[in-house]
Design an enzyme around this catalytic site. Structure first.
Site, mmCIF file in Angstrom:
data_model
loop_
_atom_site.group_PDB
_atom_site.id
_atom_site.type_symbol
_atom_site.label_atom_id
_atom_site.label_comp_id
_atom_site.label_asym_id
_atom_site.label_seq_id
_atom_site.Cartn_x
_atom_site.Cartn_y
_atom_site.Cartn_z
ATOM 1 N N LYS A 87 10.841 67.276 23.046
ATOM 2 C CA LYS A 87 10.300 67.349 24.410
ATOM 3 C C LYS A 87 9.627 66.008 24.746
ATOM 4 O O LYS A 87 10.332 65.028 24.939
ATOM 5 C CB LYS A 87 9.379 68.567 24.534
ATOM 6 C CG LYS A 87 10.213 69.863 24.528
ATOM 7 C CD LYS A 87 9.414 71.142 24.560
ATOM 8 C CE LYS A 87 10.378 72.325 24.623
ATOM 9 N NZ LYS A 87 9.953 73.487 23.850
ATOM 10 N N HIS A 134 4.637 72.097 23.936
ATOM 11 C CA HIS A 134 4.357 71.663 25.306
ATOM 12 C C HIS A 134 3.027 70.910 25.395
ATOM 13 O O HIS A 134 2.348 70.965 26.424
ATOM 14 C CB HIS A 134 4.366 72.857 26.262
ATOM 15 C CG HIS A 134 5.747 73.399 26.475
ATOM 16 N ND1 HIS A 134 6.628 72.868 27.392
ATOM 17 C CD2 HIS A 134 6.412 74.388 25.845
ATOM 18 C CE1 HIS A 134 7.768 73.526 27.334
ATOM 19 N NE2 HIS A 134 7.669 74.458 26.409
ATOM 20 N N SER A 187 4.522 77.987 28.104
ATOM 21 C CA SER A 187 5.416 77.196 28.952
ATOM 22 C C SER A 187 5.722 77.847 30.296
ATOM 23 O O SER A 187 6.119 77.168 31.232
ATOM 24 C CB SER A 187 6.720 76.924 28.214
ATOM 25 O OG SER A 187 7.399 78.136 27.976
HETATM 26 C C1 LIG Z 1 10.779 74.385 22.919
HETATM 27 C C2 LIG Z 1 9.879 75.189 22.055
HETATM 28 C C3 LIG Z 1 10.195 75.457 20.715
HETATM 29 C C4 LIG Z 1 11.497 75.035 20.116
HETATM 30 O O1 LIG Z 1 11.566 73.659 19.970
HETATM 31 P P1 LIG Z 1 12.918 72.992 19.425
HETATM 32 O O2 LIG Z 1 12.484 71.760 18.733
HETATM 33 O O3 LIG Z 1 13.769 72.744 20.623
HETATM 34 O O4 LIG Z 1 13.539 73.983 18.498
HETATM 35 C C5 LIG Z 1 9.273 76.144 19.949
HETATM 36 N N1 LIG Z 1 8.095 76.565 20.470
HETATM 37 C C6 LIG Z 1 7.767 76.343 21.764
HETATM 38 C C7 LIG Z 1 6.454 76.825 22.294
HETATM 39 C C8 LIG Z 1 8.658 75.661 22.596
HETATM 40 O O5 LIG Z 1 8.344 75.463 23.875
#
Ligand SMILES: *Cc1c(COP(=O)(O)O)cnc(C)c1O
Length: 401
Positions: free
Chosen positions: A245, A214, A186
């Site tokens: 997301k 992502h 990210s």
């Molecule tokens: C945002 C993210 C998470 C966590 O996701 P949530 O559902 O908000 O707990 C885990 N791994 C990666 C690579 C992320 O970008």
């Protein structure tokens, strides 16, 4: 309340964070999420820092699906899944995710953090090896810590180092080996080289796992993820991801893979067994999102068009970006104070984005990170580019004309 040194110690550490410039203030929005948001002071800002890749957070169709599920299934279950917390909508969402990702079965969690936190310990023990990319997400690192398997780390996206670690784990006589990587990283928008990872896994008899937070919903021609982008659908053993997301944006996570794996997690994964079921309105909305993006690639296509446009135009203005194709676009400013000043100036100019500097990114690699969305209009992107141009000239990052 009798140990005052505990509290004064905490205050000192907080003060140090502030003086080191590492304190994270929370931005307060007075509106729903979207391409435009309203700040607490009433100003409207163009939002360039949400993980709202498909623009589905704060969007009427998502909300209507959530409302319909709320109406039908109620607000919540007051139960873990296995006691009385599983509804038809949860099973439907698990089946839809499996179909979308090209796997056999899927298990839901309250967050991807929990999915990653609860995936290793039930499946691996001290006889096994976890071979993990150095830049993997915090939740993978924590999940690995909770497991007794031997840990091997390879330099970010470095296939030669990965092979070295595979050889080391093989020579150590490890029973099972699993290669673990974020599908997309990210901070840089780097896409993992899954074709090469799968080839190495086949060569050394290793399993593979990707975290698709992502990527799910937009990477690959039909948005299935990094495994589609790299042409290895059906060749990844375990896929974790988020519903928080691109896939709607509320919250929730999942682990997907072979049925023996998912069944084992349902029996043994602690964040699943000992935590409340995902709210039915989130399950219902996520299901509607999957149906929508399985029918048409319109949203991911618009996202990728916006990404290509922004990447080309920002470079044309003279900014340095990390090359790539992902909607995460790191605009490199290198110097930490400049990155901070730049983000602050962009805020004044009506653009919300975030600056990153050491230790979040390596020393001398300070940047602002832009995240494109399908919800951005060309007009909004042009306003953002104009603001970049103005702030860039004022701060001497790009040449005066
Ligand atoms: C945002 C993210 C998470 C966590 O996701 P949530 O559902 O908000 O707990 C885990 N791994 C990666 C690579 C992320 O970008």
């Amino acid at each position: 309340m009798s140990d005052q040194t505990f509290y004064s110690g905490l205050q000192q550490k907080l003060d140090t964070l502030r003086s080191d410039g590492l304190f994270k203030p929370e931005r307060v929005l007075a509106s729903r999420q979207g391409a435009e948001v309203v700040a607490q002071d009433g100003r409207t800002l163009i939002n360039m820092c949400a993980n709202n890749y498909l623009g589905l957070s704060g969007e009427p169709e998502t909300e209507q699906a959530a409302a319909a599920a709320l109406e039908k299934y109620g607000y919540g279950l007051s139960s873990v899944r296995f006691i009385c917390g599983t509804q038809t909508v949860h099973k439907e969402l698990e089946a839809a995710l499996s179909a979308f990702l090209g796997t056999e079965d899927t298990i839901l969690y309250a967050a991807a953090f929990d999915a990653n936190g609860g995936v290793f310990e039930p499946l691996f023990d001290e006889n096994d090896a976890i071979i993990s990319d150095a830049l993997n997400h915090a939740s993978i690192i924590d999940g690995v810590r909770l497991c007794k398997a031997a840990r091997y780390r390879y330099a970010n996206n470095d296939m030669a180092d990965l092979e070295k670690q595979l050889i080391a784990a093989t020579e150590a006589g490890k029973r099972h080996k699993i290669i673990v990587t974020d599908g997309v990283f990210s901070m840089d928008g780097t896409i993992a080289q899954l074709d090469k990872i799968v080839a190495l896994a086949e060569q050394y008899g290793a399993l593979t796992m990707i975290d698709e937070c992502h990527a799910s919903g937009f990477m690959g021609a039909t948005g299935r993820g990094t495994h589609e982008h790299c042409g290895v659908i059906g060749k990844i053993d375990i896929i974790t991801g988020t519903l928080g997301k691109a896939l709607g944006g509320a919250m929730g996570g999942f682990t997907s893979g072979k049925k023996e794996v998912i069944e084992t997690l349902r029996q043994k994964s602690r964040p699943y067994l000992f935590s409340n079921t995902l709210a039915p309105m989130i399950a219902g909305a996520s299901l509607a999102v999957l149906e929508r993006i399985s029918k048409s690639t319109e949203l991911r296509d618009r996202l990728m068009d916006n990404t290509a446009y922004f990447r080309a135009e920002i470079e044309r203005l003279g900014f340095t970006i990390k090359p790539g194709t992902h909607p995460v676009v790191p605009v490199m400013l290198f110097d930490a104070p400049i990155a901070q000043q730049f983000a602050a100036r962009m805020f004044e100019l009506g653009v919300l984005l975030s600056g990153f500097f050491y230790p979040v990114v390596p020393m001398g690699q300070a940047r602002v990170r832009v995240q494109l969305s399908a919800a951005h209009t060309r007009e909004q992107l042009d306003i953002v580019l104009k603001a970049f141009e103005q702030a860039g000239r004022e701060l001497g990052i790009i040449k005066q004309q």
